[in-house]
Motif scaffolding. Structure first.
Motif, short mmCIF file in Angstrom:
data_model
loop_
_atom_site.label_atom_id
_atom_site.label_comp_id
_atom_site.label_asym_id
_atom_site.label_seq_id
_atom_site.Cartn_x
_atom_site.Cartn_y
_atom_site.Cartn_z
N ASP A 135 -71.53 36.53 -71.56
CA ASP A 135 -70.25 35.82 -71.32
C ASP A 135 -69.57 35.87 -72.53
OD1 ASP A 135 -68.29 33.86 -71.03
OD2 ASP A 135 -69.32 32.62 -70.00
N ALA A 136 -68.62 36.93 -72.87
CA ALA A 136 -67.80 37.04 -73.64
C ALA A 136 -67.08 36.07 -74.17
CB ALA A 136 -67.30 38.55 -73.81
N PRO A 153 -59.46 39.83 -78.88
CA PRO A 153 -60.21 39.07 -77.86
C PRO A 153 -60.82 39.73 -76.81
CG PRO A 153 -57.89 39.19 -77.58
CD PRO A 153 -58.13 40.04 -78.77
N PRO A 154 -61.45 39.05 -75.87
CA PRO A 154 -62.08 39.66 -74.81
C PRO A 154 -61.59 40.66 -74.04
CG PRO A 154 -62.91 37.41 -74.90
CD PRO A 154 -61.89 37.53 -75.83
N ALA A 163 -65.31 44.00 -74.09
CA ALA A 163 -65.35 43.96 -75.40
C ALA A 163 -64.80 43.18 -76.20
CB ALA A 163 -65.07 45.49 -75.92
N VAL A 164 -65.24 42.77 -77.37
CA VAL A 164 -64.84 41.72 -78.14
C VAL A 164 -64.85 42.37 -79.52
CG1 VAL A 164 -64.66 39.62 -79.29
CG2 VAL A 164 -65.22 39.59 -76.75
N GLY A 171 -66.54 37.25 -93.22
CA GLY A 171 -65.83 38.64 -93.07
C GLY A 171 -66.45 39.68 -92.66
N ALA A 172 -67.86 39.72 -92.32
CA ALA A 172 -68.46 41.04 -91.81
C ALA A 172 -68.11 41.20 -90.20
CB ALA A 172 -69.74 40.54 -91.92
N VAL A 173 -67.64 42.43 -90.06
CA VAL A 173 -67.05 42.65 -88.76
C VAL A 173 -68.34 43.23 -87.72
CG1 VAL A 173 -65.62 44.32 -87.32
CG2 VAL A 173 -64.97 43.50 -89.55
N PHE A 174 -68.25 42.70 -86.66
CA PHE A 174 -69.31 42.86 -85.52
C PHE A 174 -68.53 42.88 -83.98
CE2 PHE A 174 -69.78 38.55 -86.07
CZ PHE A 174 -69.83 38.00 -84.67
N GLY A 175 -69.12 43.51 -83.02
CA GLY A 175 -68.68 43.45 -81.80
C GLY A 175 -69.40 42.80 -80.86
N LEU A 176 -68.87 42.36 -79.87
CA LEU A 176 -69.57 41.73 -78.44
C LEU A 176 -69.50 42.81 -77.33
CD1 LEU A 176 -68.52 37.98 -78.92
CD2 LEU A 176 -70.45 39.19 -79.81
#
Length: 346
Positions: A135-136, A153-154, A163-164, A171-176
């Motif tokens: 559930d993004a 945003p989702p 994708a998110v 500040g570390a960037v990551f994706g969902l």
């Protein structure tokens, strides 16, 4: 992200399989944004043996990297048609029997990563790690409530999933990635595929609290087998280096892989060093994207970062308690949290 099979648009069964394969908080995909896609294909194709196909539904932009492998060979069946041997009769010479040929395993190609052209030259040339979620939208809300920020945003990606792009409080960037028809890695934890990710951060206590709360079950659940950890950005790192995730790809021979990196125009940033989860070297590709090469020594591989002299040791139970404390805070009326939004440090 795109569907490796181009199969018919998403079914509930496909989503169920995805959820079973990658529970929330498990790294499920990596991609790199590069200035020159063709140069990236040549570099990674030779380094890891990847082959590439245009991502279905994405025109001529993103490409998927595929690693080849073979399924396990089946056991050889007994030779059919062998006559029974009555008791006391001489054995039939095996040379008179016609064995059944063992089928030759057919190599399979499965997706392991994606390469995409940078939409803007001002964007960094980086590898991005994506965590699975069912559930993004709900997880995005939890990220912002815990002090993180949402970059993108989702966003539905056709029938493939949602994708998110976000950052943690440092500040570390990551994706969902919420799976549709594409669930993520087809292969991982093997040479030439994703094997580990390390978060480098300056505030380890904030990182412990944020991720232990956000991905509690993936880190501490009964079936947890984490394949990401965290390390401290100490003074040996440049002051301008931001907190970040470093994606690790597996290799059977770290030294040989470093030779290939250099020959292909990449650069060795950190020569091989030992960790509790293997021998690691940090490199950049021929366009500046950093990643690590990991030669495994076996075992699960989760480790705590090396501790500074004046830094209190962070044990797994401490991390679990920090996440539990924050979950309890959010369950209280009003969802009280500390001023930072990260909850009590316990």
């Amino acid at each position: 992200m795109a569907d490796e099979t181009g199969a018919a648009a998403g079914t509930g069964a496909a989503a169920d399989r995805a959820a079973a394969a990658y529970p929330e908080g498990v790294p499920c995909w990596v991609d790199a944004q590069l200035p020159d896609l063709e140069a990236g294909k040549r570099f990674y194709g030779e380094l890891f043996g990847w082959t590439f196909k245009v991502a279905p539904g994405d025109g001529a932009h993103e490409v998927w990297a595929y690693a080849s492998g073979s399924p396990a060979a089946p056991a050889a069946p007994a030779a059919p048609g062998a006559p029974a041997t009555p008791p006391g009769s001489p054995a039939i010479p095996t040379s008179t029997l016609t064995p059944t040929p063992i089928p030759t395993p057919i190599p399979t190609l499965t997706p392991v990563a994606a390469l995409a052209p940078k939409p803007d030259g001002r964007f960094p040339t980086v590898w991005t790690l994506h965590f699975a979620t069912p559930d993004a939208v709900a997880l995005t809300a939890r990220i912002t409530a815990a002090g993180g920020q949402v970059i993108t945003p989702p966003t539905p990606v056709g029938t493939l999933g949602t994708a998110v792009l976000a950052t943690d409080p440092e500040g570390a960037v990551f994706g969902l990635w919420q799976a549709g028809t594409h669930h993520g890695f087809g292969r991982r934890h093997e040479p030439g595929t994703f094997v580990w990710a390390e978060l480098y951060t300056r505030d380890t206590e904030a990182a412990n609290s944020f991720y232990a709360h956000l991905f509690h079950d993936a880190l501490f659940g009964p079936d947890a087998a984490p394949d990401f950890g965290r390390a401290t950005l100490t003074d040996v790192f440049p002051a301008e280096m931001p907190p970040h995730f470093l994606v690790h790809f597996g290799t059977e021979d770290c030294e040989a892989a470093l030779g290939t990196v250099s020959r292909l125009g990449g650069r060795v940033q950190v020569p091989p060093f030992d960790t509790s989860y293997g021998n690691v070297a940090v490199v950049t590709d021929n366009q500046g994207a950093s990643f690590a090469l990991l030669q495994r020594r076996g075992g699960n591989g989760r480790r705590e970062a090396p501790q500074e002299v004046d830094q209190a040791e962070q044990r797994p139970d401490d991390l679990r308690q920090q996440g539990d404390d924050q979950r309890e805070d959010e369950a209280r009326p009003g969802g009280e949290r500390g001023a930072t939004g990260l909850g009590d440090e316990g």
